[in-house]
Each structure stands twice: as C-alpha cells, then as structure tokens.
Enzyme design. Sequence first.
Site, PDB file in Angstrom:
ATOM      1  N   ASP A  18      30.706 -13.993  42.226  1.00 14.26           N
ATOM      2  CA  ASP A  18      31.757 -14.892  42.701  1.00 14.26           C
ATOM      3  C   ASP A  18      31.391 -15.441  44.072  1.00 14.26           C
ATOM      4  O   ASP A  18      31.079 -14.697  45.001  1.00 14.26           O
ATOM      5  CB  ASP A  18      33.090 -14.136  42.777  1.00 14.26           C
ATOM      6  CG  ASP A  18      34.280 -15.068  42.857  1.00 14.26           C
ATOM      7  OD1 ASP A  18      34.095 -16.289  42.709  1.00 14.26           O
ATOM      8  OD2 ASP A  18      35.396 -14.582  43.079  1.00 14.26           O
ATOM      9  N   ASP A  32      24.734 -11.772  43.713  1.00  5.19           N
ATOM     10  CA  ASP A  32      26.175 -11.589  43.685  1.00  5.19           C
ATOM     11  C   ASP A  32      26.727 -12.688  42.769  1.00  5.19           C
ATOM     12  O   ASP A  32      26.030 -13.663  42.477  1.00  5.19           O
ATOM     13  CB  ASP A  32      26.729 -11.710  45.098  1.00  5.19           C
ATOM     14  CG  ASP A  32      28.245 -11.586  45.124  1.00  5.19           C
ATOM     15  OD1 ASP A  32      28.765 -10.587  44.598  1.00  5.19           O
ATOM     16  OD2 ASP A  32      28.906 -12.508  45.643  1.00  5.19           O
ATOM     17  N   ASP A  36      26.761 -14.262  49.174  1.00  6.37           N
ATOM     18  CA  ASP A  36      27.568 -15.149  50.019  1.00  6.37           C
ATOM     19  C   ASP A  36      28.317 -14.394  51.109  1.00  6.37           C
ATOM     20  O   ASP A  36      28.991 -15.016  51.924  1.00  6.37           O
ATOM     21  CB  ASP A  36      28.573 -15.924  49.162  1.00  6.37           C
ATOM     22  CG  ASP A  36      29.695 -15.043  48.628  1.00  6.37           C
ATOM     23  OD1 ASP A  36      29.375 -13.980  48.041  1.00  6.37           O
ATOM     24  OD2 ASP A  36      30.876 -15.399  48.792  1.00  6.37           O
TER      25      ASP A  36
END
Length: 307
Positions: A28, A26, A247
Amino acid sequence: MAAGCVQLSRPLCSQILASVDTLLFDCDGVLWRGESPIPGAVQLINRLQEQGKRVFFLTNNSTKSRQMYGEKLRALGFQARPEQVFGTAPCSALYLRQEARLRGSVYLIGGATLRGELQTQGIACSGSGPGPELTPGPGPTQVWAAEPLDPAVGAVLVGFDEHFTYMKLCRATRYLQNPACIFLATNTDTLLPLEGGGVPGTGCLVKAIEAASNRTAHVIGKPSTFMLECMVKEHGINPSRTVMVGDRLDTDILMGSNCGLRTILTLTGVSTLEEARAHQESNSPDRHKLVPSFYVESVADLLPALD
C-alpha cells in the site's frame, strides 16, 4: 551528513537492477493506493519477473493472509503467488512456534486472520473477537482485577484489533505480570493511512499495553529483521543482492537498513523527500538509518531501465 538519498537516474537504475536478484516491495502506497494500482506498478512487477528477478511482497497488515494478498495482487493484474507474500500474521505464528518454542497457548489481541495463522501452526489461542459481556459485580475495575486467568497462556500477541477494549488491556497486562510470558507485537505502525485521512494503527494498542505492563514487545514486522530472516530460510535469498522498495521511512527503509539492504524510497505514499533529507542532515546515527539509499517519484520510474 549521511550518505544516500540519491535520485535514481535511468543509468543508475540500470546499474542497481543489474546488481540485484531480488526485490522486496511494500504494497500500500508503493504498488497500490486503496483499490487502484499505482500507474506503471503492474507493468514493473510483471516485467521484473519476466526478466528473471525474484519479487516478494512485504506487509505489516495482520488482518490479511498470504492467500488474501495473493488474490488482491492477481485481481489488480500483478503476477503473484501467495508464497511471495510475507506478512506479520504468518510470521508471528512461525516465530512463536520455531523461535520462541512456545509451550502453552496465546492470549491474542487481534482478528480472525491472525487467529487462523496461529491455529494453522497448531497454537491454541483465546481473546480474539468482541469478548464476553461483563457479569454484574461490585464495579468494573474489581471485576477485571479479580477475573480468573488461564494458566495455559504463555504469550500475549498484539495485532490490529477493532474490538480492543479496556478489559482486553487489563487482561493482557495481568498475563504479562508473569516475566516468563512472551510479549509479541505484529507491528508498531501508529497510523493506518486511508483515503480522506487515517485511523489509529496497531502501534497504539501496543504502546498502551507496554505502558500498562512496563514491558517492551518483541516486534515481528518492519522495521524488525525477522521477515527477512523468514525469506532467507524459505527462499535462500542473498541480502547482498537484494533491494527494499517502500514508502515509509520508519518501517520499510529502517528495516532495509537494519538488514543491511540497499533501499529505495518511493514518494507515492506516506513519507516525503523533505523528511528523508531532515534525517540525512541530522547528527544522530539512529536517524541516519531512516535515510534511503535512493529515491524515485514512483516505482514506474524503474520501468525504463528494463527496456
């Protein structure tokens, strides 16, 4: 208690990296925050590739193209090409063309990038943008209910749309009254985390249309398996030798679980270790899918294993 949620020590990290050919990241909250890379992330991505690992970047953001993500990655110092990026905009267009075999056009709630990806696949669409002004009439609800629909529309696609209105909600709902009309969503993220707070995400728009139409959207982005299926077809990756790094428990980690991948949670973004532990201690098998195989404070913690 579900297994997993083990902190990666250097020896264990070395074992994991030796057992995989491909790493999915991922972006951001994992590789950068805002316009600043996470310390050590650039070195990690570049060193992984120098050592022969294949790296791909996954995003639920439907407002940016592969080319745009490739440019941002390179500007931040990452070695990356657009074909390494898999996002919901190109994958939604591919799904409509190749999987759903859409006949007709799309009523699109989404922005210019999503519209451009549909057009690249030869799919006509309407609805994107601010929309026309209402014409005078007996009242807004009567106008919206009586507005003619395009008989060519065979699908409703919902992505992030800063111009979302009640009128668009009405129109999408009316198209979806036809059970043959395909209902597709780029993703269901309800919050876009930003510095200083967050704003409502695409999932809020999707939920509104689902509630109004009494239908459930087919989701393209994480935690769906479709983006991995696209990568398997395009690049021949082996899921058994692939790890997902993210995240967010409800998108990145759940997608990894849904795809049978090992997963690594990094604590530099949205989800916390406490949330992961709570899922781990739950008696619910569905919540166990949100438990990462491993966790690190930051992706930089993987760097020593590459020395």
